[in-house]
Design a protein around this motif. Sequence first.
Motif, short mmCIF file in Angstrom:
data_model
loop_
_atom_site.label_atom_id
_atom_site.label_comp_id
_atom_site.label_asym_id
_atom_site.label_seq_id
_atom_site.Cartn_x
_atom_site.Cartn_y
_atom_site.Cartn_z
N TYR A 38 100.36 88.18 39.45
CA TYR A 38 99.70 87.02 38.83
C TYR A 38 100.65 85.84 38.77
O TYR A 38 100.27 84.70 39.08
N GLY B 130 103.40 95.37 38.11
CA GLY B 130 102.97 94.74 39.36
C GLY B 130 101.87 93.72 39.16
O GLY B 130 101.85 92.68 39.82
N ALA B 131 100.96 94.00 38.24
CA ALA B 131 99.87 93.05 37.96
C ALA B 131 100.43 91.76 37.37
O ALA B 131 100.02 90.66 37.76
N ARG C 226 93.14 91.45 34.86
CA ARG C 226 93.87 91.99 36.01
C ARG C 226 94.68 93.22 35.60
O ARG C 226 94.71 94.22 36.32
N VAL C 227 95.35 93.15 34.48
CA VAL C 227 96.17 94.28 34.02
C VAL C 227 95.28 95.47 33.67
O VAL C 227 95.60 96.61 34.02
N GLU D 281 92.43 96.26 34.92
CA GLU D 281 91.98 96.86 36.19
C GLU D 281 93.10 97.68 36.82
O GLU D 281 92.87 98.79 37.32
N ALA D 282 94.32 97.18 36.78
CA ALA D 282 95.46 97.88 37.37
C ALA D 282 95.77 99.17 36.62
O ALA D 282 96.17 100.16 37.22
N LEU D 283 95.60 99.16 35.30
CA LEU D 283 95.94 100.33 34.48
C LEU D 283 94.89 101.43 34.51
O LEU D 283 95.21 102.58 34.20
N ASP E 119 103.28 105.71 36.88
CA ASP E 119 102.24 105.08 37.68
C ASP E 119 101.63 103.90 36.93
O ASP E 119 101.41 102.83 37.51
N ALA F 26 101.94 99.85 37.88
CA ALA F 26 100.72 99.05 38.02
C ALA F 26 100.71 97.87 37.04
O ALA F 26 100.36 96.75 37.41
N ARG G 229 95.45 105.37 35.02
CA ARG G 229 96.86 105.65 35.28
C ARG G 229 97.59 105.97 33.99
O ARG G 229 97.22 105.51 32.93
#
Length: 189
Positions: free
Chosen positions: A90, A85-86, A66-67, A69-71, A78, A82, A74
């Motif tokens: 979670y 937030g991830a 998940r992290v 994908e968020a990163l 930003d 992300a 970026r």
Amino acid sequence: MARVTAELLARTAAELADESGFGNLTVSAVARRLGVKDPSLYAHIANARDLKTRVALLALDELADRVAEALAGRSGRDALVAFAGAYRAYAHEHPGRYAATRFPLDAETAAASAAPRHSAMTRALLRGYGLPEPDETDAVRFLGSVFHGFVSLEATGGFAHTPRETDASWAWLLDTVDAALWSRRPGNA
């Protein structure tokens, strides 16, 4: 009754951890959920600690994915937002699994887990701030402490009696962390 596999056992245990709390996870509860007798699970696990370790490994993998994908794509603030937030999302969605990510693993298991991915992603995030060592290592510890502390307090109702919305405090926290990291950049300190 489904055929019990190591993967089914870990996923079922993770679901139970989210429902009842990681600290309340037992072999008996997993066996009941799967519709089998406790001894049948010992073909896949050694004991209750092994069961919790499997949930921790599954959670670390899920969270790392998940992290990552968020990163993707970026940098700087930003990426920080992300990344944080991830982790927070979670923890909200999977409270038992998130608690499992803090379960102490032996050195060999930790090295073979997704834990090194988490460290590498944290360091990749921090590269955008241009921190030299030992500041980068200190920043890895800082981020983990701040984010885990906030999320843990939030999960246990630690902010329930304050008038400010937790999302507003979260945004303030991210602004403050971003400013602190920029302040440690060579030439700014």
